[in-house]
Design an enzyme around this catalytic site. Structure first.
Site, PDB file in Angstrom:
ATOM      1  N   LYS A  40       0.840  -1.201   0.000  1.00  0.00           N
ATOM      2  CA  LYS A  40       0.000   0.000   0.000  1.00  0.00           C
ATOM      3  C   LYS A  40       0.878   1.254   0.000  1.00  0.00           C
ATOM      4  CE  LYS A  40      -3.884  -2.376   2.085  1.00  0.00           C
ATOM      5  NZ  LYS A  40      -4.547  -2.881   3.263  1.00  0.00           N
ATOM      6  N   GLN A  89      -4.791  -1.333   9.423  1.00  0.00           N
ATOM      7  CA  GLN A  89      -4.801  -2.697   8.890  1.00  0.00           C
ATOM      8  C   GLN A  89      -5.480  -3.654   9.881  1.00  0.00           C
ATOM      9  OE1 GLN A  89      -3.519  -3.477   5.756  1.00  0.00           O
ATOM     10  NE2 GLN A  89      -4.328  -5.528   6.038  1.00  0.00           N
ATOM     11  N   ASP A 104     -11.313   2.792   3.869  1.00  0.00           N
ATOM     12  CA  ASP A 104     -11.633   1.360   3.885  1.00  0.00           C
ATOM     13  C   ASP A 104     -13.150   1.138   3.895  1.00  0.00           C
ATOM     14  OD1 ASP A 104     -10.270  -0.970   3.648  1.00  0.00           O
ATOM     15  OD2 ASP A 104      -9.742  -1.175   5.767  1.00  0.00           O
TER      16      ASP A 104
END
Ligand code: NDP
Length: 296
Positions: A54, A98, A121
């Site tokens: 990422k 994450q 997200d």
């Protein structure tokens, strides 16, 4: 019949190239450099690899990119303080923590602190609600990636019967909403579904987001159906010698060999849905930056 293989890499490459072009335009015309912050707690190797990719891909697209690697024993207070700072940082437009977090940490207040505007997200309750309400939202990356692949393969999805196996907030539920918005007739299946094979056999579009290696068998698939396999499962090699040596590989939730003989099209694992996820994350960060800066 052998199914068409839906390769994710070229589609993800195109999306990343579009993102890079848009980032260059935003920098040149508006002095705006989209910024993504990724936070990882602990040293899970798979999560480390995702976070690294990422960071690298956002930099390659010309974005501002910061990565925070926190030790596995980080307290809830320390994590929340960092996320609060990132949520307030004007150079950061997207914050991704994450998941999964180590067991002693609670993700809900952390996602709440990110706030809906930087929730790239798509996990914040406001974004989930906006998606259901058909309002502009930041939508979870993997489901958006699945939809892009589906439309690239099938074109208009109107009227198709989509069966989504899995009902997580991260994957199953948003995919179902996206398909509904594309005028599919959507069935959601899960671990309590009765006659899962029979339900799956009705699907023109079958999305597997389960986390069970090769669970969906060839005879669960309607001939000619489009199969999107979201699963990422690490299993021992089939070859007993390699398995004994502890070697593992990644497989999906669909029995790929069997499905190839029945489906009309199918995403492979790896290199199907997986590459789309990071590309959509970059896309979402640009979207968030534009909305926060009031730029069209
Ligand atoms: P979750 O564990 O959060 O959800 C799994 C879902 O599958 C649940 O709704 C569960 O049902 C359902 N399920 C579990 N077992 C069965 C079963 N035997 N029959 C029917 N349904 C079942 O997983 P995620 O949604 O987060 O992830 C799903 C998969 O996708 C995983 O393999 C994950 O690694 C992968 N993934 C891939 C990504 C990518 O970039 N390609 C990104 C994110 C995830 P119930 O609700 O009833 O418990």
């Amino acid at each position: 019949m052998t199914a068409q293989i839906i390769e994710g890499l070229p589609v993800a490459d195109r999306l990343r190239a579009d993102v890079a072009t848009e980032v260059a335009r935003l920098r040149a015309e508006h002095g705006l450099q989209p910024g993504l912050a990724v936070v990882l707690v602990g040293d899970d190797p798979a999560s480390q690899a995702y976070v690294k990719s990422k960071g690298e891909q956002s930099k390659a697209a010309g974005m501002h990119s910061v990565t925070h690697l926190l030790p596995g024993d980080t307290t809830q207070e320390t994590l929340e303080a960092l996320v609060r700072d990132l949520a307030a940082d004007p150079a950061i437009h997207g914050v991704l923590v994450q998941l999964p977090l180590p067991k002693h940490l609670d993700e809900k207040p952390v996602i709440e602190l990110i706030g809906p505007d930087k929730d790239v997200d798509g996990l914040h309750v406001v974004n989930a609600g906006r998606l259901v309400a058909g309002l502009p939202a930041l939508v979870a990356c993997t489901p958006t990636g699945c939809l892009i692949l589906l439309k690239a393969t099938l074109g208009d999805l109107t009227g198709k019967h989509a069966v989504v196996v899995g009902r997580s907030l991260l994957v199953g539920k948003p995919i179902a909403q996206l398909l509904l918005a594309e005028n599919c007739t959507v069935t959601m299946a899960h671990s309590r579904t009765v006659d899962l094979p029979g339900i799956c056999r009705q699907a023109d579009i079958l999305v597997a987001a389960v986390g069970q290696p090769r669970m969906i068998r060839g005879d669960w698939i309607k001939p000619g159906a489009c199969v999107i396999d979201v699963g990422i499962n690490r299993v021992p090699f089939d070859n007993p010698e390699q398995a004994a040596a502890g070697k593992t590989k990644i497989v999906g939730d669909v029995n790929y060999k069997e499905a190839l003989q029945v489906a009309g099209s199918i995403t492979p694992v790896p290199k199907g849905v997986g590459p789309m996820t990071v590309a959509v994350l970059l896309h979402n960060t640009v979207l968030a930056a534009k909305r926060l800066a009031g730029v069209s």
